[in-house]
Design a protein around this motif. Structure first.
Motif, PDB file in Angstrom:
ATOM      1  N   ASN A  29       9.025  -9.271 -50.130  1.00  0.00           N
ATOM      2  CA  ASN A  29       8.323  -9.181 -48.699  1.00  0.00           C
ATOM      3  C   ASN A  29       8.027  -7.624 -48.497  1.00  0.00           C
ATOM      4  OD1 ASN A  29       9.090  -9.665 -45.795  1.00  0.00           O
ATOM      5  ND2 ASN A  29      10.467  -8.028 -46.443  1.00  0.00           N
ATOM      6  N   THR A  30       8.930  -6.901 -49.391  1.00  0.00           N
ATOM      7  CA  THR A  30       8.181  -5.325 -49.587  1.00  0.00           C
ATOM      8  C   THR A  30       7.103  -4.283 -49.711  1.00  0.00           C
ATOM      9  OG1 THR A  30      10.640  -4.622 -50.390  1.00  0.00           O
ATOM     10  CG2 THR A  30       9.572  -2.278 -50.108  1.00  0.00           C
ATOM     11  N   ALA A  31       6.536  -5.810 -50.642  1.00  0.00           N
ATOM     12  CA  ALA A  31       5.088  -5.523 -50.668  1.00  0.00           C
ATOM     13  C   ALA A  31       3.752  -5.316 -50.325  1.00  0.00           C
ATOM     14  CB  ALA A  31       4.437  -6.005 -52.505  1.00  0.00           C
ATOM     15  N   ALA A  32       4.360  -6.425 -49.304  1.00  0.00           N
ATOM     16  CA  ALA A  32       3.181  -6.543 -48.272  1.00  0.00           C
ATOM     17  C   ALA A  32       3.441  -6.036 -47.181  1.00  0.00           C
ATOM     18  CB  ALA A  32       3.585  -8.355 -47.762  1.00  0.00           C
ATOM     19  N   GLU A  33       4.556  -5.178 -46.721  1.00  0.00           N
ATOM     20  CA  GLU A  33       4.422  -4.353 -45.497  1.00  0.00           C
ATOM     21  C   GLU A  33       3.746  -3.071 -46.002  1.00  0.00           C
ATOM     22  OE1 GLU A  33       5.683  -4.234 -42.631  1.00  0.00           O
ATOM     23  OE2 GLU A  33       6.469  -7.198 -42.317  1.00  0.00           O
ATOM     24  N   VAL A  34       4.012  -2.557 -47.329  1.00  0.00           N
ATOM     25  CA  VAL A  34       3.625  -1.430 -47.674  1.00  0.00           C
ATOM     26  C   VAL A  34       2.010  -1.664 -47.803  1.00  0.00           C
ATOM     27  CG1 VAL A  34       2.710   0.175 -49.988  1.00  0.00           C
ATOM     28  CG2 VAL A  34       5.394  -0.512 -49.087  1.00  0.00           C
ATOM     29  N   ALA A  35       1.168  -2.745 -47.993  1.00  0.00           N
ATOM     30  CA  ALA A  35       0.027  -3.107 -48.326  1.00  0.00           C
ATOM     31  C   ALA A  35      -0.642  -3.193 -46.930  1.00  0.00           C
ATOM     32  CB  ALA A  35      -0.654  -4.665 -49.065  1.00  0.00           C
ATOM     33  N   LEU A  36       0.336  -3.387 -45.610  1.00  0.00           N
ATOM     34  CA  LEU A  36      -0.367  -3.542 -44.187  1.00  0.00           C
ATOM     35  C   LEU A  36       0.081  -2.839 -43.937  1.00  0.00           C
ATOM     36  CD1 LEU A  36      -0.239  -6.285 -42.520  1.00  0.00           C
ATOM     37  CD2 LEU A  36       1.930  -5.469 -41.676  1.00  0.00           C
ATOM     38  N   ARG A  37       0.466  -1.163 -44.148  1.00  0.00           N
ATOM     39  CA  ARG A  37       1.053  -0.043 -43.781  1.00  0.00           C
ATOM     40  C   ARG A  37      -0.416   0.833 -44.566  1.00  0.00           C
ATOM     41  NH1 ARG A  37       5.424  -2.218 -42.709  1.00  0.00           N
ATOM     42  NH2 ARG A  37       6.180  -0.905 -41.163  1.00  0.00           N
ATOM     43  N   LEU A  38      -0.783   0.158 -45.072  1.00  0.00           N
ATOM     44  CA  LEU A  38      -2.680   1.349 -45.897  1.00  0.00           C
ATOM     45  C   LEU A  38      -3.466   0.772 -46.100  1.00  0.00           C
ATOM     46  CD1 LEU A  38      -1.117   1.728 -49.540  1.00  0.00           C
ATOM     47  CD2 LEU A  38      -0.933   3.478 -48.276  1.00  0.00           C
ATOM     48  N   LEU A  39      -3.577  -0.553 -45.098  1.00  0.00           N
ATOM     49  CA  LEU A  39      -5.008  -1.335 -44.595  1.00  0.00           C
ATOM     50  C   LEU A  39      -5.618  -0.662 -43.350  1.00  0.00           C
ATOM     51  CD1 LEU A  39      -4.573  -5.094 -45.430  1.00  0.00           C
ATOM     52  CD2 LEU A  39      -6.105  -3.185 -46.334  1.00  0.00           C
ATOM     53  N   ARG A  40      -5.745   1.011 -43.575  1.00  0.00           N
ATOM     54  CA  ARG A  40      -6.105   1.889 -43.045  1.00  0.00           C
ATOM     55  C   ARG A  40      -7.338   2.313 -43.118  1.00  0.00           C
ATOM     56  NH1 ARG A  40      -2.835  -0.885 -40.740  1.00  0.00           N
ATOM     57  NH2 ARG A  40      -0.981  -0.243 -39.200  1.00  0.00           N
TER      58      ARG A  40
END
Length: 322
Positions: free
Chosen positions: A145-156
Motif C-alpha cells: 500500500n505504501t509503495a503504491a502511494e509513493v509510486a502515485l506521487r512520483l507519476l508526474r
C-alpha cells in the motif's frame, strides 16, 4: 491541422470525452470489485467468483453508450483473477476447475474494464478472515500500500521511470519484504493494455526496460507486487495458464483444424484485449491454444508462484496524469 492530427489529439486526456470514458470504465470496474469481494467466502469456487466479476462488467458496459451513432466496443479489458496465497498472478481457472477458497487465505483480486478501448484496471488484496490482520501478512500488505502511494506521487510530468523503481524498492526494504521480479507497470493507450513506456518494479538479469520520462496526459496502470519470500516467482504448471492476448503483428498458417477453429473464434471475439480460455469451447481450446501459443499467435499470461507459505500482495492503481 489535418484530420489525422485532429483525431490523434482527441484521443488523449485533453478530450473531455476520453476522460469520461476512462472514468466510466473505472466506476464499473470498482463496482465489479465489490461484487467479487462479496462473493469471496470460504468454500466458494474460485471460477464461480471470477465469472461473477466478468459477467458484471459485461452487463454494466452493455448498458452505456447504447444510443450513439458510431458503434463503441466495450467490455472486459482483463479477465477477473483471484490468486491465492503464494500464487502471484493470473489465476482465472476454467469452468471444470474445483479449487475452493479457504478461511485465512490471502487473495489478490485483479480485473479490468474498457469503454471504447480506454482501459481501467483495479486490484485489491483481501484476507479471508474476521478481525485484524497481523504478523508478516500485515507487513507485506502495508508495504504494498505504501509503495503504491509513493509510486502515485512520483507519476508526474518530468519524472523518470527509474525514480519509481528506486523508491518502491526502498519501501519494500523498510518492511523487510521483497519486490517481486519481472513485474511491469505499463502505459495505457486506447486498445493498448501494455504500452511501450513501462516502469520496472525491480531490476533483474532477465528483464530490462528503456529509460523513460512521464509526460502530461499519459495514463498508467501501476502494478506493484511485494512478497515476504525471495521475490523470484516461478511457473510451476503450464496447464494453469488460461489468459491470453492476440499478438496482432504475428501470422502463421495453423495446421490443426481445432487450432484454426479456436483462432477464428478468438479473432472475432477478442481481437485485441486479453481473454480467458473459459470463454471458448473448452474441449477444442485445450488442443487449439497450444499450437497458437507455440507459433506466437497468442501471448500467454502465465500463473506464477512464490515459495509456499510466503504471504504476498499486490496493488494496482488506475492513474491519470493531469
Amino acid at each position: 491541422m489535418s484530420d489525422d492530427e485532429r483525431e490523434e489529439r482527441e484521443l488523449d486526456l485533453t478530450s473531455a470525452e476520453v476522460v469520461t470514458k476512462y472514468k466510466t470504465a473505472a466506476e464499473i470496474v470498482n463496482k465489479a470489485l465489490q461484487v467479487v469481494l462479496s462473493a469471496c467466502k470460504p468454500k466458494a469456487k474460485i471460477v464461480d467468483v471470477c465469472e461473477k466479476g466478468d459477467a458484471f462488467i459485461r452487463e454494466q458496459t452493455g448498458n452505456v453508450y447504447k444510443n450513439v451513432k458510431k458503434k463503441i466496443e466495450r467490455g472486459v479489458a482483463f479477465p477477473t483473477c483471484i490468486s491465492v496465497n503464494n500464487t502471484v498472478c493470473h489465476f482465472s481457472p476454467l469452468s471444470s476447475d474445483e479449487t475452493l477458497l479457504e478461511a485465512g487465505d490471502i487473495l489478490k483480486i485483479d480485473m479490468g474494464c474498457h469503454i471504447d478501448g480506454f482501459i481501467a484496471v483495479v486490484a485489491h488484496t483481501h484476507v479471508l478472515q474476521d478481525g485484524r490482520v497481523t504478523g508478516r501478512a500485515a507487513d507485506v500488505i502495508a508495504a504494498a500500500n505504501t509503495a503504491a502511494e509513493v509510486a502515485l506521487r512520483l507519476l508526474r510530468p518530468g519524472r523518470k521511470n527509474k525514480e519509481v523503481t528506486d523508491a518502491i524498492q526502498k519501501v519494500a526494504a523498510a518492511y523487510d519484504c521483497k519486490i517481486v521480479e519481472g513485474v511491469l507497470s505499463h502505459q495505457l493507450k486506447q486498445f493498448v493494455i501494455d504500452g511501450n513506456k513501462v516502469v520496472l518494479s525491480v531490476p533483474s538479469g532477465e528483464t530490462r526496460v528503456d529509460d523513460a520520462e512521464f509526460e502530461e496526459n499519459e495514463v498508467y496502470a501501476v502494478d506493484i507486487v511485494i512478497s515476504t519470500g525471495d521475490g523470484k516467482p516461478k511457473l510451476l504448471d503450464e496447464r494453469q495458464t488460461t489468459i491470453y492476448k492476440r499478438a496482432v503483428d504475428k501470422n502463421y498458417h495453423l495446421k490443426m483444424k481445432s487450432s484454426r477453429f479456436i483462432f477464428s473464434e478468438i479473432s472475432q471475439k477478442f481481437p485485441i484485449m486479453p481473454f480467458s480460455a473459459r470463454a471458448l469451447e473448452e474441449k477444442r481450446a485445450r488442443l487449439g491454444l497450444v499450437e497458437c501459443v507455440n507459433h506466437d499467435l497468442l501471448q500467454p499470461y502465465p500463473v506464477l508462484h512464490e515459495k509456499p507459505g510466503k504471504p504476498r500482495v499486490n496493488n494496482i492503481n488506475f492513474v491519470l496524469n493531469p
